[in-house]
Design a protein around this motif. Structure first.
Motif, mmCIF file in Angstrom:
data_model
loop_
_atom_site.group_PDB
_atom_site.id
_atom_site.type_symbol
_atom_site.label_atom_id
_atom_site.label_comp_id
_atom_site.label_asym_id
_atom_site.label_seq_id
_atom_site.Cartn_x
_atom_site.Cartn_y
_atom_site.Cartn_z
ATOM 1 N N MET A 13 4.044 14.645 -27.289
ATOM 2 C CA MET A 13 2.911 15.514 -26.429
ATOM 3 C C MET A 13 1.895 14.506 -25.941
ATOM 4 O O MET A 13 1.630 14.643 -24.624
ATOM 5 C CB MET A 13 2.324 16.607 -27.641
ATOM 6 C CG MET A 13 3.182 17.363 -28.176
ATOM 7 S SD MET A 13 2.586 18.155 -29.743
ATOM 8 C CE MET A 13 1.483 19.078 -29.095
ATOM 9 N N TYR A 53 -2.298 23.957 -29.491
ATOM 10 C CA TYR A 53 -1.837 22.301 -30.092
ATOM 11 C C TYR A 53 -0.897 23.071 -31.468
ATOM 12 O O TYR A 53 0.116 22.614 -31.830
ATOM 13 C CB TYR A 53 -2.883 21.759 -30.529
ATOM 14 C CG TYR A 53 -3.084 20.702 -29.134
ATOM 15 C CD1 TYR A 53 -2.371 19.832 -28.854
ATOM 16 C CD2 TYR A 53 -4.468 20.967 -28.756
ATOM 17 C CE1 TYR A 53 -2.815 19.085 -27.853
ATOM 18 C CE2 TYR A 53 -4.828 20.112 -27.767
ATOM 19 C CZ TYR A 53 -3.866 19.172 -27.221
ATOM 20 O OH TYR A 53 -4.331 18.305 -26.029
ATOM 21 N N ASP A 113 0.538 25.902 -32.103
ATOM 22 C CA ASP A 113 1.816 26.570 -31.501
ATOM 23 C C ASP A 113 2.783 25.396 -31.294
ATOM 24 O O ASP A 113 3.972 25.573 -31.577
ATOM 25 C CB ASP A 113 1.528 27.416 -30.197
ATOM 26 C CG ASP A 113 0.955 28.829 -30.887
ATOM 27 O OD1 ASP A 113 0.712 28.867 -32.061
ATOM 28 O OD2 ASP A 113 0.351 29.298 -29.999
ATOM 29 N N GLU A 114 2.376 24.382 -30.797
ATOM 30 C CA GLU A 114 3.330 23.294 -30.304
ATOM 31 C C GLU A 114 3.594 22.504 -31.487
ATOM 32 O O GLU A 114 5.042 22.117 -31.692
ATOM 33 C CB GLU A 114 2.425 22.448 -29.205
ATOM 34 C CG GLU A 114 3.527 21.243 -28.670
ATOM 35 C CD GLU A 114 4.590 21.517 -27.956
ATOM 36 O OE1 GLU A 114 5.561 20.762 -27.602
ATOM 37 O OE2 GLU A 114 4.508 22.640 -27.462
ATOM 38 N N ARG A 174 7.623 22.048 -33.480
ATOM 39 C CA ARG A 174 8.056 20.878 -33.674
ATOM 40 C C ARG A 174 8.654 20.527 -35.082
ATOM 41 O O ARG A 174 9.187 19.493 -35.414
ATOM 42 C CB ARG A 174 7.309 19.568 -33.228
ATOM 43 C CG ARG A 174 7.355 19.595 -31.336
ATOM 44 C CD ARG A 174 6.045 18.603 -31.173
ATOM 45 N NE ARG A 174 6.396 18.339 -29.620
ATOM 46 C CZ ARG A 174 6.667 17.658 -28.912
ATOM 47 N NH1 ARG A 174 7.752 16.854 -29.126
ATOM 48 N NH2 ARG A 174 6.671 17.825 -27.540
#
Length: 281
Positions: A1, A102, A104-105, A109
Motif C-alpha cells: 500500500m 485503510y 477495508d484494504e 489483505r
C-alpha cells in the motif's frame, strides 16, 4: 500500500506485508509508546481490524493481534489500559472516511483466521534491558536474567539466597503482573517448577511498588525475556497470575484495612485494591 495514516501519538505506515507503527515522543504520549519507539507488525500477525467511535470527537482504528504472535501482548495478558494499547490508533473524527478505507484494504489483505500463531511473528524489544523493582534491580543481556537485591526492600528469604542469575535455557516461562495493580511482580518460571507461592519470597521474582517497575520498563523487559526463552526451547510459556489461597487474600485485605485506617491509603485506593484482591479468589 505504501501510505501513511497519522493519528494521536502514532503514525501507521502501510506496506505490502506489514504495518510499521512509529510512536511519537512528547509529554502526552504514553511512556510505553515512547519506550517501544516503533514496531513492525506483519499482516500474518493480525487477526482482524476494527474501526469504532472514540472519545471526544475521535475514532479508533484497532488492529487485533493474533494470539501468540506478539511477545509483548502475550506477556501483558490483557492487563494494558486501552490508552496504552500499541495496536490502537486514535484519529480525529474527520478522518473516519480515510481510516475506513485503510481498514477495508487491510481486511482484504489479512489471511490469518485468528488461530494462535506457532511462533512469535513480531520482534521483541531488544536487550540489554533493565529496570528497578521495589526489592531489586533486574537486568537482561539477551542470555540471562539477573536480580540484584536492595537491602531496603528485599525479603530475608531473598537476602539468604543472594543475588541471582538465570540463563534463559533454564527457564520455562515468564509471569508479569502489572505494577498498576496490587501485588505487581515479574516472575521467572524455572523448569524444575519448584518455587515459593509468594513472589516476595521467591528469588526468581522481583516485586513492584509505587514508582518501581513501571509498565514502560518492566513489560518490554518481560517480553524480551519471554521471546528468548521461547527461542531456547519448546517448554516456554506465559503463565497467568495464579489464584491465591483464600486465607492469604483475607490476610492481605486485613493489612490493607490497617493501612486505610492509618490514613496511608485513600478510600478510593482501598476500594480498588480490595476489589482486585477479591477478584483473585
Amino acid at each position: 500500500m505504501g501510505d501513511v495514516l497519522a493519528g494521536f501519538h502514532a503514525v501507521w505506515e502501510f506496506e505490502s506485508d506489514s504495518v510499521l507503527i512509529r510512536f511519537e515522543r512528547g509529554i502526552r504520549t504514553p511512556k510505553l509508546f515512547q519506550a517501544l519507539g516503533q514496531r513492525r507488525i506483519p499482516l500474518e500477525a493480525i487477526a482482524g481490524i476494527t474501526l469504532t467511535p472514540g472519545r471526544r470527537g475521535t475514532v479508533v482504528l484497532h488492529a487485533v493481534p493474533r494470539p501468540g504472535a506478539d511477545p509483548l501482548m502475550e506477556v501483558a495478558d490483557g492487563q494494558l489500559k486501552e490508552t496504552s494499547d500499541p495496536y490502537r490508533l486514535v484519529l480525529p473524527v474527520d478522518r473516519e472516511t480515510l481510516a475506513q478505507a485503510y481498514a477495508d484494504e487491510l481486511r482484504a489483505r489479512i489471511s490469518a483466521d485468528g488461530t494462535p500463531a506457532e511462533r512469535f511473528l513480531v520482534a521483541p524489544p531488544e536487550a540489554p534491558l533493565q529496570f528497578k523493582a521495589y526489592d531489586g534491580k533486574a537486568s537482561f543481556d539477551g542470555r540471562a536474567v539477573s536480580f540484584r537485591w536492595f537491602w531496603t526492600g528485599a525479603s530475608s528469604a531473598k537476602w539468604k539466597a543472594g543475588d541471582q542469575s538465570f540463563p534463559v535455557t533454564g527457564l520455562s516461562g515468564v509471569q508479569w503482573r502489572s505494577p498498576e495493580v496490587f501485588d505487581g511482580c515479574l516472575r521467572l518460571l524455572t523448569r524444575d517448577g519448584v518455587q515459593p507461592a509468594q513472589p516476595d519470597q521467591d528469588p526468581a521474582a522481583v516485586v513492584f511498588g509505587h514508582g518501581y517497575g513501571p509498565v514502560h520498563e518492566s513489560l518490554p523487559f518481560a517480553a524480551a525475556v519471554l521471546a528468548a526463552v521461547r527461542a531456547a526451547g519448546p517448554a516456554s510459556a506465559v503463565v497467568p497470575a495464579a489464584r491465591r489461597d483464600p486465607a492469604d487474600i483475607a490476610e492481605r485485605i486485613r493489612h490493607l484495612g490497617e493501612l486505610h485506617e492509618a490514613g496511608l491509603v485513600t478510600d478510593e485506593e482501598f476500594s480498588v485494591k480490595k476489589a482486585e484482591l477479591l477478584a483473585e479468589l
